[in-house]
Design a protein around this motif. Sequence first.
Motif, PDB file in Angstrom:
ATOM      1  N   ARG A   1      26.601  17.895   1.028  1.00 50.70           N
ATOM      2  CA  ARG A   1      25.965  17.833   2.466  1.00 50.70           C
ATOM      3  C   ARG A   1      26.850  18.426   3.185  1.00 50.70           C
ATOM      4  O   ARG A   1      26.447  19.178   4.131  1.00 50.70           O
ATOM      5  CB  ARG A   1      25.824  16.482   2.711  1.00 50.70           C
ATOM      6  N   LEU A   2      28.154  18.331   3.019  1.00 50.18           N
ATOM      7  CA  LEU A   2      29.110  18.882   3.990  1.00 50.18           C
ATOM      8  C   LEU A   2      29.351  20.556   3.603  1.00 50.18           C
ATOM      9  O   LEU A   2      29.633  21.276   4.588  1.00 50.18           O
ATOM     10  CB  LEU A   2      30.475  18.351   4.010  1.00 50.18           C
ATOM     11  N   GLY A   3      29.245  20.991   2.562  1.00 45.71           N
ATOM     12  CA  GLY A   3      29.717  22.105   2.162  1.00 45.71           C
ATOM     13  C   GLY A   3      30.764  22.582   1.840  1.00 45.71           C
ATOM     14  O   GLY A   3      31.114  23.714   1.804  1.00 45.71           O
ATOM     15  N   PHE A   4      31.655  21.593   1.886  1.00 45.77           N
ATOM     16  CA  PHE A   4      33.278  22.052   1.315  1.00 45.77           C
ATOM     17  C   PHE A   4      33.587  20.573   0.747  1.00 45.77           C
ATOM     18  O   PHE A   4      33.186  19.623   1.033  1.00 45.77           O
ATOM     19  CB  PHE A   4      33.942  22.279   2.669  1.00 45.77           C
ATOM     20  N   GLY A   5      34.996  20.735   0.029  1.00 45.04           N
ATOM     21  CA  GLY A   5      35.420  19.553  -0.427  1.00 45.04           C
ATOM     22  C   GLY A   5      36.831  19.229   0.172  1.00 45.04           C
ATOM     23  O   GLY A   5      37.149  19.711   1.264  1.00 45.04           O
ATOM     24  N   ALA A   6      37.655  18.446  -0.800  1.00 42.72           N
ATOM     25  CA  ALA A   6      38.591  17.732  -0.127  1.00 42.72           C
ATOM     26  C   ALA A   6      39.635  18.882   0.114  1.00 42.72           C
ATOM     27  O   ALA A   6      40.664  19.123   1.301  1.00 42.72           O
ATOM     28  CB  ALA A   6      39.289  16.897  -1.282  1.00 42.72           C
ATOM     29  N   SER A   7      39.884  19.982  -0.810  1.00 43.64           N
ATOM     30  CA  SER A   7      40.868  20.960  -0.768  1.00 43.64           C
ATOM     31  C   SER A   7      40.498  21.783   0.762  1.00 43.64           C
ATOM     32  O   SER A   7      41.342  22.190   1.656  1.00 43.64           O
ATOM     33  CB  SER A   7      40.775  21.982  -1.661  1.00 43.64           C
TER      34      SER A   7
ATOM     35  N   ILE B   1      34.757  29.266   3.106  1.00 44.59           N
ATOM     36  CA  ILE B   1      35.032  28.120   3.787  1.00 44.59           C
ATOM     37  C   ILE B   1      34.720  28.412   5.369  1.00 44.59           C
ATOM     38  O   ILE B   1      34.083  27.502   5.898  1.00 44.59           O
ATOM     39  CB  ILE B   1      36.645  27.595   3.761  1.00 44.59           C
ATOM     40  N   LEU B   2      35.101  29.462   5.892  1.00 45.93           N
ATOM     41  CA  LEU B   2      34.706  29.856   7.426  1.00 45.93           C
ATOM     42  C   LEU B   2      33.334  29.845   7.532  1.00 45.93           C
ATOM     43  O   LEU B   2      32.684  29.541   8.498  1.00 45.93           O
ATOM     44  CB  LEU B   2      35.362  31.109   7.808  1.00 45.93           C
ATOM     45  N   ALA B   3      32.644  30.690   6.457  1.00 44.32           N
ATOM     46  CA  ALA B   3      30.947  30.882   6.709  1.00 44.32           C
ATOM     47  C   ALA B   3      30.421  29.259   6.821  1.00 44.32           C
ATOM     48  O   ALA B   3      29.549  29.287   7.726  1.00 44.32           O
ATOM     49  CB  ALA B   3      30.621  31.692   5.630  1.00 44.32           C
ATOM     50  N   ARG B   4      31.131  28.596   6.176  1.00 44.13           N
ATOM     51  CA  ARG B   4      30.255  27.307   5.861  1.00 44.13           C
ATOM     52  C   ARG B   4      30.455  26.530   7.247  1.00 44.13           C
ATOM     53  O   ARG B   4      29.570  25.668   7.856  1.00 44.13           O
ATOM     54  CB  ARG B   4      30.595  26.519   4.749  1.00 44.13           C
TER      55      ARG B   4
END
Length: 253
Positions: free
Chosen positions: A142-148, A175-178
């Motif tokens: 849902r967020l589009g990114f993980g812990a790292s 990451i920046l795109a998301r």
Amino acid sequence: MKPAMLTMTAFGPYAHTETIDFSALGAHTLFLVSGETGSGKTAILDAMCFGLFGEASGRDRSGKSLRSDHAPATRPTEVKLEFVLGTDRYRVSRSPEQPRPKQRGDGFTRSPASATLEIQQLDAWKVLETGGNPVSQQIEMRLGFGASQFRQLVVLPQGDFRSLLTAKSNERETILARLFNTQRYRILQNLLDEHAKGLRRSLEDADAKRNTLLEHADVETVDALKSVLDQSKEKLEVFMEQTLDLNNKASEK
């Protein structure tokens, strides 16, 4: 993702239950977490990261080590984080693996880690997923990114800023795109790329036609071709004058 409510129980330096109501900030999206060294600033980031992904915000801390040393043995460690994503409000509850007193006899036993993800529907909470890994996967999807990525670009605590600087360029781009929702700019870039390709093809076709004309005229440059055309035009004008003169003489006879 916008945090709404964070509740920490027996977590890090907090022996009791501490609640942070982010919704009290209202429309103020920029805020400062300040305090003396050791006052628990990083613990707040740890709690958010642990609630979302089951990991601490720093690589030198693990979920199992986040239980408060000051909490009584009968008080289990738990983190609850409510956050808003779009128009939906979620609540994740997570507890690490931890010791707890035996119900019978002396000593302790290990309580397994647990996690639950819920979504608010009207005035009730509906369970979406349970279990550490499934909950983390649902949140990451849902967020589009993980812990790292969360550590690199959302938290960036203390020396972890270096991890952003040393990340691979394609990883930073993703990451920046998301995070900044650059999809519309990607679409615009693709449209401009296609337009540029069309112009390039048109230019190549024009170059091919020009080279064919130069070859037929047995010249090497456009200026030479213009010279040939000018000379041909002059010769044509002379021939037309001669033809007109011959026609006039023929009509007089």
